[in-house]
Scaffold this motif. Sequence first.
Motif, PDB file in Angstrom:
ATOM      1  N   GLY A  54       1.033  17.751  -2.504  1.00  0.00           N
ATOM      2  CA  GLY A  54       0.080  17.855  -1.408  1.00  0.00           C
ATOM      3  C   GLY A  54       0.162  16.729  -0.394  1.00  0.00           C
ATOM      4  O   GLY A  54      -0.542  16.763   0.615  1.00  0.00           O
ATOM      5  N   VAL A  55       1.008  15.740  -0.603  1.00  0.00           N
ATOM      6  CA  VAL A  55       1.123  14.616   0.320  1.00  0.00           C
ATOM      7  C   VAL A  55       1.914  15.052   1.545  1.00  0.00           C
ATOM      8  O   VAL A  55       3.003  15.602   1.430  1.00  0.00           O
ATOM      9  CB  VAL A  55       1.798  13.411  -0.367  1.00  0.00           C
ATOM     10  N   LYS A  56       1.365  14.823   2.734  1.00  0.00           N
ATOM     11  CA  LYS A  56       2.031  15.168   3.980  1.00  0.00           C
ATOM     12  C   LYS A  56       2.708  13.950   4.610  1.00  0.00           C
ATOM     13  O   LYS A  56       3.800  14.055   5.142  1.00  0.00           O
ATOM     14  CB  LYS A  56       1.039  15.774   4.981  1.00  0.00           C
ATOM     15  N   SER A  57       2.039  12.790   4.599  1.00  0.00           N
ATOM     16  CA  SER A  57       2.639  11.592   5.178  1.00  0.00           C
ATOM     17  C   SER A  57       2.164  10.349   4.439  1.00  0.00           C
ATOM     18  O   SER A  57       1.052  10.316   3.904  1.00  0.00           O
ATOM     19  CB  SER A  57       2.295  11.476   6.666  1.00  0.00           C
ATOM     20  N   VAL A  58       3.037   9.338   4.421  1.00  0.00           N
ATOM     21  CA  VAL A  58       2.732   8.067   3.779  1.00  0.00           C
ATOM     22  C   VAL A  58       3.113   6.954   4.744  1.00  0.00           C
ATOM     23  O   VAL A  58       4.224   6.923   5.259  1.00  0.00           O
ATOM     24  CB  VAL A  58       3.518   7.898   2.451  1.00  0.00           C
ATOM     25  N   GLU A  59       2.174   6.053   5.005  1.00  0.00           N
ATOM     26  CA  GLU A  59       2.434   4.887   5.835  1.00  0.00           C
ATOM     27  C   GLU A  59       2.174   3.645   4.990  1.00  0.00           C
ATOM     28  O   GLU A  59       1.105   3.504   4.412  1.00  0.00           O
ATOM     29  CB  GLU A  59       1.518   4.869   7.055  1.00  0.00           C
ATOM     30  N   VAL A  60       3.148   2.754   4.940  1.00  0.00           N
ATOM     31  CA  VAL A  60       3.016   1.523   4.175  1.00  0.00           C
ATOM     32  C   VAL A  60       3.118   0.362   5.147  1.00  0.00           C
ATOM     33  O   VAL A  60       4.083   0.253   5.899  1.00  0.00           O
ATOM     34  CB  VAL A  60       4.105   1.424   3.088  1.00  0.00           C
ATOM     35  N   ASN A  61       2.111  -0.513   5.137  1.00  0.00           N
ATOM     36  CA  ASN A  61       2.107  -1.702   5.974  1.00  0.00           C
ATOM     37  C   ASN A  61       2.014  -2.906   5.045  1.00  0.00           C
ATOM     38  O   ASN A  61       0.937  -3.229   4.544  1.00  0.00           O
ATOM     39  CB  ASN A  61       0.937  -1.669   6.953  1.00  0.00           C
ATOM     40  N   THR A  74      -7.452  11.661   4.481  1.00  0.00           N
ATOM     41  CA  THR A  74      -6.658  10.447   4.574  1.00  0.00           C
ATOM     42  C   THR A  74      -7.222   9.443   3.584  1.00  0.00           C
ATOM     43  O   THR A  74      -8.418   9.166   3.587  1.00  0.00           O
ATOM     44  CB  THR A  74      -6.712   9.869   5.994  1.00  0.00           C
ATOM     45  N   VAL A  75      -6.347   8.913   2.736  1.00  0.00           N
ATOM     46  CA  VAL A  75      -6.747   7.942   1.723  1.00  0.00           C
ATOM     47  C   VAL A  75      -6.090   6.612   2.086  1.00  0.00           C
ATOM     48  O   VAL A  75      -4.886   6.545   2.298  1.00  0.00           O
ATOM     49  CB  VAL A  75      -6.297   8.388   0.315  1.00  0.00           C
ATOM     50  N   VAL A 103      -4.405   9.443  -6.169  1.00  0.00           N
ATOM     51  CA  VAL A 103      -3.529   8.566  -5.390  1.00  0.00           C
ATOM     52  C   VAL A 103      -3.675   7.126  -5.877  1.00  0.00           C
ATOM     53  O   VAL A 103      -2.677   6.427  -6.094  1.00  0.00           O
ATOM     54  CB  VAL A 103      -3.850   8.671  -3.884  1.00  0.00           C
ATOM     55  N   LEU A 104      -4.903   6.684  -6.079  1.00  0.00           N
ATOM     56  CA  LEU A 104      -5.129   5.325  -6.571  1.00  0.00           C
ATOM     57  C   LEU A 104      -4.534   5.138  -7.960  1.00  0.00           C
ATOM     58  O   LEU A 104      -3.907   4.109  -8.250  1.00  0.00           O
ATOM     59  CB  LEU A 104      -6.627   5.018  -6.589  1.00  0.00           C
ATOM     60  N   VAL A 127      -1.516   4.111   3.594  1.00  0.00           N
ATOM     61  CA  VAL A 127      -2.297   5.224   4.130  1.00  0.00           C
ATOM     62  C   VAL A 127      -1.587   6.519   3.755  1.00  0.00           C
ATOM     63  O   VAL A 127      -0.432   6.725   4.113  1.00  0.00           O
ATOM     64  CB  VAL A 127      -2.441   5.117   5.664  1.00  0.00           C
ATOM     65  N   VAL A 128      -2.286   7.380   3.014  1.00  0.00           N
ATOM     66  CA  VAL A 128      -1.728   8.648   2.548  1.00  0.00           C
ATOM     67  C   VAL A 128      -2.542   9.780   3.164  1.00  0.00           C
ATOM     68  O   VAL A 128      -3.765   9.798   3.047  1.00  0.00           O
ATOM     69  CB  VAL A 128      -1.776   8.740   1.005  1.00  0.00           C
ATOM     70  N   SER A 129      -1.866  10.721   3.805  1.00  0.00           N
ATOM     71  CA  SER A 129      -2.530  11.893   4.385  1.00  0.00           C
ATOM     72  C   SER A 129      -2.011  13.138   3.701  1.00  0.00           C
ATOM     73  O   SER A 129      -0.816  13.251   3.427  1.00  0.00           O
ATOM     74  CB  SER A 129      -2.239  11.982   5.881  1.00  0.00           C
ATOM     75  N   GLY A 130      -2.927  14.057   3.435  1.00  0.00           N
ATOM     76  CA  GLY A 130      -2.518  15.315   2.823  1.00  0.00           C
ATOM     77  C   GLY A 130      -3.650  15.953   2.050  1.00  0.00           C
ATOM     78  O   GLY A 130      -4.803  15.530   2.114  1.00  0.00           O
TER      79      GLY A 130
END
Length: 150
Positions: free
Chosen positions: A50-57, A25-26, A74-75, A64-67
């Motif tokens: 390779g990205v599984k999920s992306v959460e933007v707040n 998780t990044v 990612v950065l 938050v990037v998971s995968g």
Amino acid sequence: MGALDYLSNFCTVTTTRTKHKAMQTVEIKVRMDCDGCERRVRNAVTSLKGVKSVEVNRKQSRVVVSGYVDPNKVLKRVRSTGKVRAKFWPYVEQHLVYYPYAPGAYDRRAPSGYVRNVVQAFPDHSSNAPPQENFLSFFSDDNVHACSIM
């Protein structure tokens, strides 16, 4: 035997295996002011392999990037959207830190409930700091009515 060795090279199958990245998780801090900024960052990160999920707040300025991704890629992808001041998430939750108001830990720009991740906020067991009092040592086993607190 030279001809058999030569022909056996054609029959053997050699495959090169690539090393798979670990699931991780990044978390990135990036300022997003509008829906367009949020959409641009989300689309850029989602298109990575390779990205599984992306959460933007947007309120916390957090992505938050998971995968199975490389954090530096990612950065770099987030910065390619025009957000050059994006950086890795420098905060930890306040309840996880022993000394949240230590010098350098408290940050006005941090979202509520978060403090900066600095060494001074965590207890140092190697220094000459006084040891933590053990509550069992306040009472005597010899005289149960005697209390060292009073």
